[in-house]
Design a protein around this motif. Sequence first.
Motif, PDB file in Angstrom:
ATOM      1  N   SER A  93     -12.842  19.741   0.251  1.00  0.00           N
ATOM      2  CA  SER A  93     -11.690  20.599   0.567  1.00  0.00           C
ATOM      3  C   SER A  93     -12.062  22.067   0.477  1.00  0.00           C
ATOM      4  O   SER A  93     -13.089  22.428  -0.108  1.00  0.00           O
ATOM      5  CB  SER A  93     -10.573  20.311  -0.434  1.00  0.00           C
ATOM      6  N   ALA A  94     -11.195  22.901   1.051  1.00  0.00           N
ATOM      7  CA  ALA A  94     -11.324  24.338   0.838  1.00  0.00           C
ATOM      8  C   ALA A  94     -10.686  24.679  -0.514  1.00  0.00           C
ATOM      9  O   ALA A  94     -11.228  25.457  -1.289  1.00  0.00           O
ATOM     10  CB  ALA A  94     -10.632  25.103   1.961  1.00  0.00           C
ATOM     11  N   GLY A  95      -9.555  24.049  -0.815  1.00  0.00           N
ATOM     12  CA  GLY A  95      -8.846  24.284  -2.073  1.00  0.00           C
ATOM     13  C   GLY A  95      -9.606  23.695  -3.254  1.00  0.00           C
ATOM     14  O   GLY A  95     -10.357  22.721  -3.112  1.00  0.00           O
ATOM     15  N   PHE A 118     -13.043  24.471   7.777  1.00  0.00           N
ATOM     16  CA  PHE A 118     -11.666  24.208   8.192  1.00  0.00           C
ATOM     17  C   PHE A 118     -10.908  25.452   8.609  1.00  0.00           C
ATOM     18  O   PHE A 118      -9.749  25.353   9.005  1.00  0.00           O
ATOM     19  CB  PHE A 118     -10.855  23.615   7.034  1.00  0.00           C
ATOM     20  N   ARG A 251      -0.967  25.795  -0.837  1.00  0.00           N
ATOM     21  CA  ARG A 251      -0.584  24.668  -1.689  1.00  0.00           C
ATOM     22  C   ARG A 251       0.898  24.816  -1.988  1.00  0.00           C
ATOM     23  O   ARG A 251       1.394  25.940  -2.156  1.00  0.00           O
ATOM     24  CB  ARG A 251      -1.357  24.662  -3.010  1.00  0.00           C
ATOM     25  N   HIS A 298       0.787  17.852   5.228  1.00  0.00           N
ATOM     26  CA  HIS A 298      -0.506  18.369   4.746  1.00  0.00           C
ATOM     27  C   HIS A 298      -1.651  17.974   5.671  1.00  0.00           C
ATOM     28  O   HIS A 298      -2.595  17.302   5.254  1.00  0.00           O
ATOM     29  CB  HIS A 298      -0.779  17.882   3.308  1.00  0.00           C
ATOM     30  N   VAL A 301      -5.342  21.056   7.687  1.00  0.00           N
ATOM     31  CA  VAL A 301      -6.710  21.293   7.263  1.00  0.00           C
ATOM     32  C   VAL A 301      -7.789  20.996   8.302  1.00  0.00           C
ATOM     33  O   VAL A 301      -8.696  21.782   8.481  1.00  0.00           O
ATOM     34  CB  VAL A 301      -6.947  20.530   5.941  1.00  0.00           C
TER      35      VAL A 301
HETATM   36  O1  LIG Z   1      -5.826  21.254   1.848  1.00  0.00           O
HETATM   37  C1  LIG Z   1      -6.946  21.070   2.135  1.00  0.00           C
HETATM   38  C2  LIG Z   1      -8.095  21.802   1.653  1.00  0.00           C
HETATM   39  O2  LIG Z   1      -7.984  22.497   0.632  1.00  0.00           O
HETATM   40  O3  LIG Z   1      -9.173  21.695   2.265  1.00  0.00           O
END
Ligand SMILES: O=CC(=O)O
Length: 334
Positions: A93-95, A118, A251, A298, A301
């Motif tokens: 993930s990016a998060g 992403f 988020r 969600h 992404v």
């Molecule tokens: O939500 C998705 C991410 O953080 O890649």
Amino acid sequence: MADTHHQEQNRQLHPELPQVIVLKSPPVFRQFEDHFSSRFHLLKAWESELPQDQYLATYAQSAQAILCFGSGPRISADIIRQLPSLRLVVTTSAGLNHIDLSECRARGIAVANAGDVFSADCADYAVGLLIDVLRKISASDRYVRNGNWAILGDFGLGSKLGSKRVGIVGLGKIGLEVAKRLEAFGCSISYNSRKKKEHVAYPFYANVCELAADMEVLIICCGLTEQTRHMIDRKVLLALGKEGVVVNIGRGAIINEKEMVQCLVQGEIGGAGLDVFENEPNVPKELFALDNVVLSPHLAVFTPESFEDLRDIMIGNLEAFFSNKPLLSLVADE
Ligand SMILES: O=CC(=O)O
């Protein structure tokens, strides 16, 4: 114990491959799995019949890397402490809010994320949500499908995107991509972030409430941290005002969801485009009745087109780590 037995056999067959732990993998990972198994010895905790603690104690004590997914499970301090050799967390993930970053920092464990993979998809989606809210695309689709056009006549006009004053909260890779796109639509961009960015000409607001007061749109692109949790609260939303639109692709918990729902229901803000929620997959039911709110599960992404890039950056990070080279998308220590 059949699966554990299989994994033990695999370890004996490939003793030379570096070990990478995966606690649980979502179905989307399965298409990549062969690419990983030919390079690494994947310790698939989720396939074992052993409880996770026991699995880690039995098979993962010398594993140096863990591969994890934004969808969970959380890489908690407790899990990290059960892995004494751990030196690297790679997340798809990016998060990063599912990783205990302070525990990683304390133990000298590096973290690598999806980097820039992403950013374009996410930014496209944020712009899509904004256009949908302003021009009422989803709402007018429902209007036509429900047969209301013929019965009730024309659907009300939406609001113009060009020339809108847009405030971006979090001007990282995704935020910058959103800004680039919206500039091309003729919007004027300002931003809020932890620090003013050198080399960025957009006006900077240190205070998110002041940003909201001057903007017609807020787009939430920052990560969720203790500092950003509920940063967008009733006060910020009231400052955005009756015609103001909020878009969230960061988020859910960055916005105080209860207060946002109240503002939307009472018409204190103009609309919302929401891809993320505080308690996914649960979405506040009050939002279902509102035509000025666009909801999505969600999925800002990524697209299937970005999967290969994601696979390559994850493998690239693991290979770099195991050959003592710099990581491709090391998360900088702040
Ligand atoms: O939500 C998705 C991410 O953080 O890649």
